[in-house]
Every structure is written in C-alpha cells, then in structure tokens.
Design a protein around this motif. Structure first.
Motif, mmCIF file in Angstrom:
data_model
loop_
_atom_site.group_PDB
_atom_site.id
_atom_site.type_symbol
_atom_site.label_atom_id
_atom_site.label_comp_id
_atom_site.label_asym_id
_atom_site.label_seq_id
_atom_site.Cartn_x
_atom_site.Cartn_y
_atom_site.Cartn_z
ATOM 1 N N GLU A 212 0.840 -1.198 0.000
ATOM 2 C CA GLU A 212 0.000 0.000 0.000
ATOM 3 C C GLU A 212 0.877 1.251 0.000
ATOM 4 O O GLU A 212 2.056 1.187 0.360
ATOM 5 C CB GLU A 212 -0.904 0.017 1.234
ATOM 6 C CG GLU A 212 -1.889 -1.127 1.328
ATOM 7 C CD GLU A 212 -2.595 -1.166 2.675
ATOM 8 O OE1 GLU A 212 -3.704 -0.601 2.759
ATOM 9 O OE2 GLU A 212 -2.027 -1.715 3.628
ATOM 10 N N PHE B 140 -4.083 4.476 3.798
ATOM 11 C CA PHE B 140 -3.331 3.890 2.686
ATOM 12 C C PHE B 140 -4.240 3.536 1.517
ATOM 13 O O PHE B 140 -5.427 3.229 1.693
ATOM 14 C CB PHE B 140 -2.601 2.630 3.155
ATOM 15 C CG PHE B 140 -1.351 2.927 3.931
ATOM 16 C CD1 PHE B 140 -0.115 2.971 3.311
ATOM 17 C CD2 PHE B 140 -1.415 3.185 5.295
ATOM 18 C CE1 PHE B 140 1.035 3.251 4.021
ATOM 19 C CE2 PHE B 140 -0.265 3.475 6.017
ATOM 20 C CZ PHE B 140 0.962 3.502 5.374
ATOM 21 N N LYS B 141 -3.647 3.560 0.316
ATOM 22 C CA LYS B 141 -4.313 3.097 -0.886
ATOM 23 C C LYS B 141 -3.568 1.866 -1.403
ATOM 24 O O LYS B 141 -2.332 1.802 -1.303
ATOM 25 C CB LYS B 141 -4.305 4.193 -1.960
ATOM 26 C CG LYS B 141 -4.975 5.482 -1.521
ATOM 27 C CD LYS B 141 -5.049 6.492 -2.657
ATOM 28 C CE LYS B 141 -6.127 6.134 -3.646
ATOM 29 N NZ LYS B 141 -6.366 7.227 -4.623
ATOM 30 N N PRO B 142 -4.265 0.872 -1.954
ATOM 31 C CA PRO B 142 -3.586 -0.311 -2.478
ATOM 32 C C PRO B 142 -2.580 0.063 -3.559
ATOM 33 O O PRO B 142 -2.835 0.969 -4.371
ATOM 34 C CB PRO B 142 -4.730 -1.148 -3.057
ATOM 35 C CG PRO B 142 -5.971 -0.628 -2.442
ATOM 36 C CD PRO B 142 -5.724 0.827 -2.157
#
Length: 204
Positions: free
Chosen positions: A79, A117-119
């Motif tokens: 992430e 978080f973003k993937p």
C-alpha cells in the motif's frame, strides 16, 4: 513495526540524478510512537521552536524480505500513503554539534503523521506518482516520483541488505527538492496523491 526514512532523495530535474546517485543512500529510523493516523490534529511539540515539514510518500511493506533482489523489490509494497516527516531543526542542530544521532530530532511524538493507505494496485506506474502539500490553503510542495534519486525498488533492496523487512513496516521515501519549510501552531496541512485529498490535520 519499523518506520524507515530516506533523506535527500529528490532532485528538481531528472538531468541531476546521474551526478548525485552514488549508491550510498541516507537512511534513518523513527519509533512507531511518532505516528499519527486518522487525520487527528497534532499538538505542537514542546521540544522544538523550529518544526520543519517534509512531504513524503509512504510505502507499506506487505511481506517479509531480506536481501531483496532489485527486480523483485516493488512486489514487497502492499500500500501507499502520504505523510509528513517532521524534523525538530533546533534539536537536530544541537545533536550535530556533538556528532550525535538524529533520533530525538526525528522521533518525537507526532513527528510522523500519515494518511490512510491506498492499495499499490491503484498505482500502475510507481515512477509517475504525483503528490502535493498545501498549508493554510497555499501550495507549498509538489512532487512526482519521476524525480526520485533512488526509486521504491532501489530503496527496498538497499534497506533489506541491512535489515529484514516485515509486513507493516513503513518507508518514508523522501521529500521533493523544493518547498520545505517551518510550521507554526495553528497551521492547517492538506496533502494529496493524484489530486485525492488524503491527509488533513492542524497543529494545535
């Protein structure tokens, strides 16, 4: 969980990279107690009168690795977030006078605010991620990973040659070469990745 930081990792133009890139990366660590999540406001730290901000992308490690090959290194990122690596500049200067470490200047409570978080799958090209910081509505820093001296893979491979990386470890990957400065009590910081506002807090 470890927090790992890299210093002096961006240039203003890609033509500068080859002259600077020696292979000797500047690495430091921060305690997990310095983290602030959930866009919580942060009390202005009592330990400093010179609180310097540095906007950074933060990579989260998703699996254990040691002596990670460069070709495989990006696969260890699960992430990505955006964060601020705070430095107590006056504390750092006092430590440097005695050739001391960076620990207190970088590791105080509140020194590492990060966004959700973003993937990593949201970012098809890790060498072309744009991010920015506004303070009190004014643009202060603009970054793109195309201007990194050492890219994500090179950082991970290098760090893992010294220490085992574990799931959940966080790597602050360096700040854009321009726009860093000092914060004061009351400042409102907003940081985005690709125009998506992710980090939003005040110093109170």
């Amino acid at each position: 969980m470890k927090i790992i930081g890299i210093g002096k990792n961006y240039v203003n133009h890609t033509s500068e990279i080859s002259a600077i890139k020696t292979g000797a990366q500047t690495i430091f660590t921060k305690p997990d107690s310095s983290l602030v999540t959930g866009n919580k406001d942060i009390p202005f730290p009592k330990v400093t009168h010179q609180l310097a901000y540095e906007l950074e992308l933060v990579a989260k490690i998703g699996k254990q690795g040691k002596d990670i090959a460069l070709a495989d290194a990006e696969s260890y990122i699960s992430e990505i977030a955006v964060g601020i690596d705070y430095t107590a500049k006056d504390v750092l200067a006092a430590s440097r006078e005695n050739k001391g470490p960076w620990a207190l200047a970088k590791g105080f409570d509140g020194a590492s605010p990060i966004s959700d978080f973003k993937p990593v799958s949201d970012f098809p090209d890790l060498s072309q991620i744009n991010f920015d910081l506004k303070i009190n509505g004014e643009q202060k820093q603009i970054g793109t990973t195309s201007l990194m001296i050492y890219n994500f893979a090179e950082i991970i491979a290098y760090v893992s040659s010294f220490m085992t990386l574990e799931p959940g470890d966080l790597i602050f990957t360096g700040t854009p070469a321009s726009g860093t400065g000092l914060n004061v009590k009351g400042d409102h910081l907003q940081a985005s990745i690709e125009g998506d506002l992710l980090l939003d807090f005040k110093l109170v």
